[in-house]
Scaffold this active site. Structure first.
Site, PDB file in Angstrom:
ATOM      1  N   ARG A  85       0.863  -1.181   0.000  1.00  0.00           N
ATOM      2  CA  ARG A  85       0.000   0.000   0.000  1.00  0.00           C
ATOM      3  C   ARG A  85       0.897   1.227   0.000  1.00  0.00           C
ATOM      4  O   ARG A  85       1.714   1.405   0.906  1.00  0.00           O
ATOM      5  CB  ARG A  85      -0.913   0.001   1.225  1.00  0.00           C
ATOM      6  CG  ARG A  85      -1.920  -1.140   1.262  1.00  0.00           C
ATOM      7  CD  ARG A  85      -2.978  -1.046   0.176  1.00  0.00           C
ATOM      8  NE  ARG A  85      -3.757   0.168   0.252  1.00  0.00           N
ATOM      9  CZ  ARG A  85      -4.868   0.286   0.982  1.00  0.00           C
ATOM     10  NH1 ARG A  85      -5.307  -0.718   1.707  1.00  0.00           N
ATOM     11  NH2 ARG A  85      -5.532   1.419   0.988  1.00  0.00           N
ATOM     12  N   ASP A 255     -13.632   2.855   9.103  1.00  0.00           N
ATOM     13  CA  ASP A 255     -14.184   2.602   7.763  1.00  0.00           C
ATOM     14  C   ASP A 255     -14.953   1.287   7.784  1.00  0.00           C
ATOM     15  O   ASP A 255     -14.687   0.367   7.013  1.00  0.00           O
ATOM     16  CB  ASP A 255     -13.057   2.557   6.740  1.00  0.00           C
ATOM     17  CG  ASP A 255     -13.556   2.851   5.328  1.00  0.00           C
ATOM     18  OD1 ASP A 255     -14.784   3.024   5.148  1.00  0.00           O
ATOM     19  OD2 ASP A 255     -12.735   2.889   4.406  1.00  0.00           O
ATOM     20  N   ASN A 260     -15.235  -3.480   2.895  1.00  0.00           N
ATOM     21  CA  ASN A 260     -13.863  -3.546   3.387  1.00  0.00           C
ATOM     22  C   ASN A 260     -13.588  -4.850   4.127  1.00  0.00           C
ATOM     23  O   ASN A 260     -12.610  -4.940   4.877  1.00  0.00           O
ATOM     24  CB  ASN A 260     -13.566  -2.367   4.319  1.00  0.00           C
ATOM     25  CG  ASN A 260     -13.362  -1.068   3.566  1.00  0.00           C
ATOM     26  OD1 ASN A 260     -13.103  -1.074   2.365  1.00  0.00           O
ATOM     27  ND2 ASN A 260     -13.484   0.036   4.262  1.00  0.00           N
ATOM     28  N   ASP A 273      -8.353  -1.952   5.388  1.00  0.00           N
ATOM     29  CA  ASP A 273      -8.469  -0.500   5.304  1.00  0.00           C
ATOM     30  C   ASP A 273      -8.707   0.157   6.660  1.00  0.00           C
ATOM     31  O   ASP A 273      -9.827   0.327   7.112  1.00  0.00           O
ATOM     32  CB  ASP A 273      -9.548  -0.103   4.301  1.00  0.00           C
ATOM     33  CG  ASP A 273      -9.149  -0.545   2.910  1.00  0.00           C
ATOM     34  OD1 ASP A 273      -8.185  -0.002   2.365  1.00  0.00           O
ATOM     35  OD2 ASP A 273      -9.786  -1.470   2.381  1.00  0.00           O
ATOM     36  N   GLU A 275      -7.211   3.230   7.632  1.00  0.00           N
ATOM     37  CA  GLU A 275      -6.746   4.614   7.670  1.00  0.00           C
ATOM     38  C   GLU A 275      -7.648   5.533   8.461  1.00  0.00           C
ATOM     39  O   GLU A 275      -7.239   6.638   8.851  1.00  0.00           O
ATOM     40  CB  GLU A 275      -6.541   5.168   6.255  1.00  0.00           C
ATOM     41  CG  GLU A 275      -7.713   5.006   5.307  1.00  0.00           C
ATOM     42  CD  GLU A 275      -7.565   3.769   4.453  1.00  0.00           C
ATOM     43  OE1 GLU A 275      -7.982   2.688   4.938  1.00  0.00           O
ATOM     44  OE2 GLU A 275      -7.054   3.856   3.337  1.00  0.00           O
TER      45      GLU A 275
END
Length: 389
Positions: A85, A255, A260, A273, A275
């Site tokens: 990533r 998220d 996801n 995910d 973040e």
């Protein structure tokens, strides 16, 4: 229908907005990447390992925030399917103002350590932009099924083709992910690097800091695009109705949506995910999971499609969450509105970005940049809820 996919899909808030293409200058040459990854990996392993890099691929569904690179690496007689990533370049006009990949790496590592939620193994975090042009981290690649964003899973997919029993299992197992994450003990200490300025360990403190952060994101977005009267009205509503909850904040995924999560037989095998991980009320994740499904449902309704009206309903999620945790969700409608407002700010940035790259034309009314304008207006007016209770 069986779909084989990987933990490589970059699934931040922007990935499901298929109408906005990724700028072409964010694409990379796989052979150049292979050479760069080969030289970098050789510095991470013992000198006599002699790693080889094969099968480098950039998915067509690469996201508009962190870039995803799939590759296989061989060393010590074993093939390792991996994912890198990579933070976006400034030339791509990133969706968010900053990308702390080291923080994501640490979140994934500590979630694996402190609870049973399935998270891919993370191997290395590289802060030096030299090897790939930006910081990145490397994690294991997992095989499984992900509810698609393009076209949305409720338009027709392995999720809609499932039986009622299978969808109930998917819903139960997805909410259980939240229950396990929120049950992590001592989150304020174990994830101290996620603390926001001015925050504290109580829900009302964490929520106030989170709202300030979202306002700052909106102000940053409007530096290169128009202001939105609807979003500003939404922030006023959020402040006026903010709950005064003094209970302890929990670790939140941030998220929290089924797009996801990677599934095998309708059970999670990889949660992706991270973040947006943060501290907050449990309902922050529940509201986001509910709203991101509602976003697709409202699009399906506008398109005259049946959709999945009996799936991920707020009341059902609240009941299920209480059964799993003994915590009764409170003020869930508030957190659904907050999710829709945060999503609107992301939408504003993405559409501003599209205008910048000549992929869209600026409308006369900036609120028209928000695809879910009408549902958000209905939420703020209190007329949205009857159809989804």
């Amino acid at each position: 229908m069986t779909v084989s996919t990987t933990a490589a899909r970059s699934a931040d808030d922007s990935d499901h907005l298929s109408e906005v293409a990724r700028p072409s200058d964010s694409r990379r040459d796989p052979e150049v990447l292979r050479e760069a990854l080969h030289h970098w990996l050789a510095t991470q392993l013992p000198t006599d390992t002699a790693p080889e890099i094969t099968h480098v691929q950039l998915p067509e569904a690469n996201g508009m925030s962190s870039e995803t690179i799939l590759f296989d690496a061989s060393w010590a007689g074993k093939v390792h399917p991996l994912v890198a990533r990579v933070a976006p370049a400034d030339t791509t006009m990133p969706v968010f103002p900053s990308y702390d990949l080291e923080s994501q790496f640490q979140v994934m590592s500590r979630v694996r350590e402190h609870c049973a939620v399935p998270v891919p193994v993370v191997y290395w975090s590289e802060s030096d932009p030299g090897p790939l042009g930006a910081p990145f981290f490397v994690m294991a690649r997992i095989a499984g099924q992900i509810p698609p964003d393009v076209m949305p899973y409720n338009f027709g997919s392995w999720v809609t083709e499932a039986t009622d029993t299978q969808r109930a299992l998917l819903q139960h197992s997805s909410v259980n992910v939240l229950a396990q994450l929120h049950d992590i003990e001592q989150p304020w200490e174990r994830f101290s690097f996620l603390r926001l300025p001015g925050s504290g360990p109580a829900v009302h403190e964490a929520l106030a800091a989170h709202i300030r952060q979202q306002r700052e994101f909106y102000e940053w977005t409007t530096q290169s695009g128009p202001r939105s009267p609807l979003i500003e009205r939404g922030f006023a509503w959020i402040e006026e109705n903010r709950p005064n909850d003094t209970s302890p904040a929990v670790f939140c995924w941030g998220d929290a949506r089924i797009g996801n999560i990677m599934y095998d037989d309708f059970r999670p095998v990889a949660v992706l995910d991270w973040e947006m991980a943060t501290f907050g009320p449990r309902e922050l994740d529940l509201g986001w999971m509910t709203y991101l499904h509602r976003f697709f449902e409202d699009i399906a309704t506008d398109a005259g499609l049946e959709g999945m009206p009996d799936f991920l309903r707020p009341g059902d999620l609240a009941t299920l969450y209480e059964e799993l945790t003994s915590h009764t969700p409170r003020n869930l409608e508030y957190y659904i509105v907050y999710a829709a407002l945060r999503h609107a700010t992301i939408m504003l940035r993405i559409q501003t970005r599209a205008i910048h790259f000549g992929q869209a034309v600026a409308p006369e009314d900036p609120d028209d940049l928000i695809l879910h304008r009408a549902p958000l207006e209905a939420m703020l007016d209190g007329t949205y809820w009857e159809k989804i209770r």
